[in-house]
Design a protein around this motif. Sequence first.
Motif, PDB file in Angstrom:
ATOM      1  N   SER A 182       7.410   4.903  12.308  1.00 53.45           N
ATOM      2  CA  SER A 182       6.104   5.125  12.934  1.00 53.45           C
ATOM      3  C   SER A 182       6.214   5.946  14.211  1.00 53.45           C
ATOM      4  O   SER A 182       5.264   6.594  14.629  1.00 53.45           O
ATOM      5  CB  SER A 182       5.433   3.779  13.241  1.00 53.45           C
ATOM      6  OG  SER A 182       6.261   2.997  14.099  1.00 53.45           O
ATOM      7  N   ASN A 183       7.390   5.932  14.843  1.00 53.47           N
ATOM      8  CA  ASN A 183       7.625   6.728  16.051  1.00 53.47           C
ATOM      9  C   ASN A 183       9.032   7.326  15.975  1.00 53.47           C
ATOM     10  O   ASN A 183       9.957   6.876  16.673  1.00 53.47           O
ATOM     11  CB  ASN A 183       7.478   5.872  17.310  1.00 53.47           C
ATOM     12  CG  ASN A 183       6.038   5.522  17.613  1.00 53.47           C
ATOM     13  OD1 ASN A 183       5.219   6.385  17.896  1.00 53.47           O
ATOM     14  ND2 ASN A 183       5.728   4.226  17.532  1.00 53.47           N
ATOM     15  N   PRO A 184       9.200   8.373  15.134  1.00 56.13           N
ATOM     16  CA  PRO A 184      10.544   8.915  14.901  1.00 56.13           C
ATOM     17  C   PRO A 184      10.967   9.956  15.936  1.00 56.13           C
ATOM     18  O   PRO A 184      11.199  11.126  15.611  1.00 56.13           O
ATOM     19  CB  PRO A 184      10.412   9.531  13.520  1.00 56.13           C
ATOM     20  CG  PRO A 184       8.996   9.974  13.456  1.00 56.13           C
ATOM     21  CD  PRO A 184       8.201   8.995  14.255  1.00 56.13           C
ATOM     22  N   GLY A 185      11.031   9.551  17.178  1.00 56.63           N
ATOM     23  CA  GLY A 185      11.434  10.481  18.209  1.00 56.63           C
ATOM     24  C   GLY A 185      11.431   9.828  19.573  1.00 56.63           C
ATOM     25  O   GLY A 185      11.105   8.637  19.720  1.00 56.63           O
ATOM     26  N   LYS A 186      11.820  10.591  20.568  1.00 57.14           N
ATOM     27  CA  LYS A 186      11.872  10.098  21.937  1.00 57.14           C
ATOM     28  C   LYS A 186      11.153  11.065  22.877  1.00 57.14           C
ATOM     29  O   LYS A 186      11.247  12.288  22.725  1.00 57.14           O
ATOM     30  CB  LYS A 186      13.323   9.968  22.409  1.00 57.14           C
ATOM     31  CG  LYS A 186      14.118   8.846  21.742  1.00 57.14           C
ATOM     32  CD  LYS A 186      13.654   7.487  22.225  1.00 57.14           C
ATOM     33  CE  LYS A 186      14.542   6.382  21.658  1.00 57.14           C
ATOM     34  NZ  LYS A 186      14.086   5.036  22.103  1.00 57.14           N
ATOM     35  N   GLY A 217       0.813  -1.215   0.000  1.00 59.54           N
ATOM     36  CA  GLY A 217       0.000   0.000   0.000  1.00 59.54           C
ATOM     37  C   GLY A 217       0.842   1.257   0.000  1.00 59.54           C
ATOM     38  O   GLY A 217       2.065   1.209   0.073  1.00 59.54           O
ATOM     39  N   GLN A 218       0.146   2.407  -0.087  1.00 56.19           N
ATOM     40  CA  GLN A 218       0.838   3.692  -0.089  1.00 56.19           C
ATOM     41  C   GLN A 218       1.247   4.092   1.316  1.00 56.19           C
ATOM     42  O   GLN A 218       0.592   3.747   2.297  1.00 56.19           O
ATOM     43  CB  GLN A 218      -0.064   4.777  -0.672  1.00 56.19           C
ATOM     44  CG  GLN A 218      -0.406   4.571  -2.131  1.00 56.19           C
ATOM     45  CD  GLN A 218      -1.411   5.594  -2.607  1.00 56.19           C
ATOM     46  OE1 GLN A 218      -2.392   5.853  -1.927  1.00 56.19           O
ATOM     47  NE2 GLN A 218      -1.180   6.166  -3.780  1.00 56.19           N
ATOM     48  N   LYS A 219       2.317   4.803   1.406  1.00 55.77           N
ATOM     49  CA  LYS A 219       2.737   5.356   2.685  1.00 55.77           C
ATOM     50  C   LYS A 219       3.419   6.687   2.436  1.00 55.77           C
ATOM     51  O   LYS A 219       3.849   6.983   1.316  1.00 55.77           O
ATOM     52  CB  LYS A 219       3.657   4.402   3.430  1.00 55.77           C
ATOM     53  CG  LYS A 219       4.966   4.103   2.710  1.00 55.77           C
ATOM     54  CD  LYS A 219       5.826   3.168   3.530  1.00 55.77           C
ATOM     55  CE  LYS A 219       7.160   2.873   2.806  1.00 55.77           C
ATOM     56  NZ  LYS A 219       8.019   1.960   3.603  1.00 55.77           N
ATOM     57  N   VAL A 220       3.495   7.447   3.450  1.00 57.32           N
ATOM     58  CA  VAL A 220       4.085   8.780   3.348  1.00 57.32           C
ATOM     59  C   VAL A 220       5.428   8.780   4.044  1.00 57.32           C
ATOM     60  O   VAL A 220       5.540   8.391   5.212  1.00 57.32           O
ATOM     61  CB  VAL A 220       3.162   9.850   3.979  1.00 57.32           C
ATOM     62  CG1 VAL A 220       3.831  11.215   3.939  1.00 57.32           C
ATOM     63  CG2 VAL A 220       1.822   9.893   3.256  1.00 57.32           C
ATOM     64  N   ASP A 221       6.444   9.206   3.314  1.00 59.27           N
ATOM     65  CA  ASP A 221       7.765   9.376   3.916  1.00 59.27           C
ATOM     66  C   ASP A 221       7.768  10.697   4.678  1.00 59.27           C
ATOM     67  O   ASP A 221       7.487  11.756   4.110  1.00 59.27           O
ATOM     68  CB  ASP A 221       8.838   9.394   2.824  1.00 59.27           C
ATOM     69  CG  ASP A 221      10.220   9.639   3.401  1.00 59.27           C
ATOM     70  OD1 ASP A 221      10.721   8.771   4.128  1.00 59.27           O
ATOM     71  OD2 ASP A 221      10.764  10.733   3.147  1.00 59.27           O
ATOM     72  N   LEU A 222       8.070  10.633   5.960  1.00 59.48           N
ATOM     73  CA  LEU A 222       7.968  11.818   6.811  1.00 59.48           C
ATOM     74  C   LEU A 222       8.891  12.939   6.335  1.00 59.48           C
ATOM     75  O   LEU A 222       8.503  14.109   6.306  1.00 59.48           O
ATOM     76  CB  LEU A 222       8.279  11.450   8.260  1.00 59.48           C
ATOM     77  CG  LEU A 222       8.186  12.594   9.275  1.00 59.48           C
ATOM     78  CD1 LEU A 222       6.806  13.217   9.276  1.00 59.48           C
ATOM     79  CD2 LEU A 222       8.546  12.095  10.678  1.00 59.48           C
ATOM     80  N   THR A 223      10.096  12.602   5.941  1.00 59.13           N
ATOM     81  CA  THR A 223      11.014  13.655   5.497  1.00 59.13           C
ATOM     82  C   THR A 223      10.513  14.325   4.221  1.00 59.13           C
ATOM     83  O   THR A 223      10.672  15.538   4.038  1.00 59.13           O
ATOM     84  CB  THR A 223      12.423  13.084   5.264  1.00 59.13           C
ATOM     85  OG1 THR A 223      12.349  12.021   4.306  1.00 59.13           O
ATOM     86  CG2 THR A 223      13.021  12.561   6.560  1.00 59.13           C
ATOM     87  N   LEU A 238      12.830  14.960  18.386  1.00 56.08           N
ATOM     88  CA  LEU A 238      12.220  14.491  17.152  1.00 56.08           C
ATOM     89  C   LEU A 238      13.306  14.261  16.100  1.00 56.08           C
ATOM     90  O   LEU A 238      14.197  15.096  15.917  1.00 56.08           O
ATOM     91  CB  LEU A 238      11.202  15.520  16.640  1.00 56.08           C
ATOM     92  CG  LEU A 238      10.069  15.877  17.605  1.00 56.08           C
ATOM     93  CD1 LEU A 238       9.207  16.993  17.017  1.00 56.08           C
ATOM     94  CD2 LEU A 238       9.218  14.656  17.906  1.00 56.08           C
ATOM     95  N   ASP A 239      13.205  13.140  15.409  1.00 59.82           N
ATOM     96  CA  ASP A 239      14.220  12.767  14.422  1.00 59.82           C
ATOM     97  C   ASP A 239      13.545  12.174  13.189  1.00 59.82           C
ATOM     98  O   ASP A 239      13.447  10.952  13.039  1.00 59.82           O
ATOM     99  CB  ASP A 239      15.193  11.754  15.046  1.00 59.82           C
ATOM    100  CG  ASP A 239      16.255  11.279  14.075  1.00 59.82           C
ATOM    101  OD1 ASP A 239      16.401  11.898  13.008  1.00 59.82           O
ATOM    102  OD2 ASP A 239      16.934  10.276  14.385  1.00 59.82           O
ATOM    103  N   PRO A 240      13.058  13.024  12.284  1.00 60.90           N
ATOM    104  CA  PRO A 240      12.377  12.510  11.086  1.00 60.90           C
ATOM    105  C   PRO A 240      13.253  11.601  10.225  1.00 60.90           C
ATOM    106  O   PRO A 240      12.741  10.735   9.515  1.00 60.90           O
ATOM    107  CB  PRO A 240      12.010  13.788  10.321  1.00 60.90           C
ATOM    108  CG  PRO A 240      11.997  14.864  11.343  1.00 60.90           C
ATOM    109  CD  PRO A 240      13.041  14.495  12.338  1.00 60.90           C
ATOM    110  N   HIS A 241      14.580  11.761  10.307  1.00 56.02           N
ATOM    111  CA  HIS A 241      15.475  10.899   9.534  1.00 56.02           C
ATOM    112  C   HIS A 241      15.587   9.498  10.144  1.00 56.02           C
ATOM    113  O   HIS A 241      16.074   8.577   9.475  1.00 56.02           O
ATOM    114  CB  HIS A 241      16.890  11.506   9.474  1.00 56.02           C
ATOM    115  CG  HIS A 241      16.998  12.743   8.641  1.00 56.02           C
ATOM    116  ND1 HIS A 241      16.848  14.011   9.161  1.00 56.02           N
ATOM    117  CD2 HIS A 241      17.258  12.920   7.318  1.00 56.02           C
ATOM    118  CE1 HIS A 241      17.015  14.909   8.202  1.00 56.02           C
ATOM    119  NE2 HIS A 241      17.271  14.272   7.060  1.00 56.02           N
ATOM    120  N   THR A 242      15.173   9.382  11.412  1.00 58.69           N
ATOM    121  CA  THR A 242      15.357   8.134  12.191  1.00 58.69           C
ATOM    122  C   THR A 242      16.816   7.701  12.138  1.00 58.69           C
ATOM    123  O   THR A 242      17.124   6.506  12.015  1.00 58.69           O
ATOM    124  CB  THR A 242      14.429   7.012  11.690  1.00 58.69           C
ATOM    125  OG1 THR A 242      14.803   6.671  10.343  1.00 58.69           O
ATOM    126  CG2 THR A 242      12.978   7.439  11.747  1.00 58.69           C
TER     127      THR A 242
END
Length: 737
Positions: free
Chosen positions: A150-154, A13-19, A137-141
Amino acid sequence: MTESEEYFGENFGQKVDLTSRIREVLENYPEGVSILKELIQNADDAKATQVKFCFDSRQHPDNSVAYTPLKQFQGPSLNCFNNSIFTEDDFKSIRQVGDSLKRKQLESTGKFGIGFNSVYHLTDVPMFVSDKVVVMLDPHTTFLPNISGSNPGKMIDFVNHKVTQKYPDQFTPFNMFGCDLFKSKAFPGTLFRFPLRTQKQAETSRLSKSFYKKEDIQRLCDGFQKEAQSMILFLKHVELVEWYDFEDGFTEPKLIFQCQITPSEEVRKKRSALLNLVKKPPPLGDRSRQCDFILEMKIKTSLSQQIMTQKWAVCQTLGEGNALKMSNDTAMREKYNLKLVPWGGTAAPLNNELIEPLQGRAFCSLPLPAITMLPVHINGYFELSSNRRELWYGKDMEGSGKIRSEWNTAILCDAIVPSYFRLLKMSSQEMGPTNSFFNLWPQVIPPAPYDSVTTTFYSKCINEPLFYTKSNGGKWLDLNKVLFSHQNEVTNQNDREKFFECLILENIPIVTPLPDIVFCLLLQFHESRIQYLNPLIVRNSFKKTQGKSSLIGEDSWKSALNILEYCLSDIKNDYKEILGLPFVVTENKKISLFNSPTSSELIYICTNKEAEILNHAKNKFLTTELSANLQTHFRHPNMAKYTNVLPLTVPSLASVFKLTFPSQLIGKGEIEYNNIIQDESNQEKEKNVKLWDGTGLPPISWFHNFWGYLSSKTSELSEKNSAKPSLIPYFKELKLI
């Protein structure tokens, strides 16, 4: 085998890349001061009253960071503090790029959930501490341990876990503005830290290729100082914004700039009035739908020890009309996912300490880049483009675009224009009818959609008390109650000023002249409604005084003649129109009424020669200091027919003598004349004395002058000429020989 266990392909399926999503946001969202505006707006929505920015140029230790890749973020940063804490909804909103929970909160300004993401212009890893947690927050993971797409941060609970002791260098950069994570106590505020992207980081960043140096932050600081006042002008809570620099070798940041609203409970209540109004809107027409106040701001910089004070008039309205109708259309709002609040307002400075002249801008709580060409700022719950840079507008739109465009026009007409009128009323009390006040009026018809402000303003201004007259002690009246002057009623400038002063003292409501551009716009909309001063109005006004006019003072007779000339300017033959006017000026410069020719108070028209002879009877003769125009009027036959101002005739000349001569010179018999100067040295001087003021007996020279005048009337002295009346019968009782 159950149905769910049957083979039906692989998950796909489709997904969105956060960056990629953030990069799209940044492409539409400008760099620079707009980033700071969004942080201030978010703080205001969180009901913070203070926002402080700090450029921390220090390089912090990196020996004890939580994760090796985080070492590169221990360098210079831009920090932002506000004195509110994150709520559960705030945490949810910041995780949803472009789908903020604020969209459903009528009292908040944020709509798109993208405002915070503008900070990615500055950094790849934004961080903040609020209450008991630190969030990274770390969109690059890439830079934080054990995270995923799905959870790019702490989110780190620093109160209940000893992370600050284990990684002290990681949390030391947060030590400012009262934040000390090493005390393991909740922090009663929010402090963002944005480690500035370096040139090396920019090379590999999938968010932005921009990097920041010290000079870039200095430009950001300069822009912040320039716009600080406008940033907080229409906010509901924030009343203090500051900028600090934190340099190596210092233990505290240094204050560079401060802009603060002078706090008062009344102002705080009015600034946040919308919060209560949207919960329980007042009835239509209720004054509680209006919120007007004066906002005082104090500005201080590190370069100057002086504090500049700027006052602003702020007027806001919960609109009615079409704006209210659209906001109450629940079906339409839900169909197009709109948050329509019919709230709008205006603001203008009340003193002239602004660094630059005001260029009116549009606000949606925060200032937008658009220049409206209006002389005031306007604010409203507008529908904006997704980058918050301009109003949604267009006449060729359909569907939601058309609704958004119509909504913005409704806010401009139904909320902002009523606020504009009240703003001018408030400013009029502070400024009076000065150029500064009239400069707040719309000066042009701007391009759409702001043209609707000017057109609606001038269409409706006739019923607003915005026109000043000095009459009756000074009043602000609506257009239907004032008179405009053509400014050509009197030619001479000094005489013109006295002319208007007299009319104002008679309570004729002559409006203070408007600037040409304002008057031209007024004419464009209300040419048929504008009333001008005219002679009939002036005549009727002075007739009401019944002789008790305000024409007093040494030169009042000059004003009387100027007004008389104006009152006669539309009269050709019917001089009955001037009966009762107090503008008869006699040779002794006294003023009396125009009466009928049967009046006992007759006034005669005389020549300069006759004025010399009759100097002792100045109160009986019209002044000879008349303009050519007035002379023409007074010598018109109908003047004598309808008024008590008559030509000097044989009978009238004699009757004046009988009324004004000393009693011993009237009647039969002789008297001893002892008014002869015996001193030969003074006899020559006495010959030049032609005027006699009525005291004692006339000097001999007066008699010479009198008989010289009569000799010029030889035709009237000849009793043989029956066509001419003789003067002798009229003077035979006067001792003139």
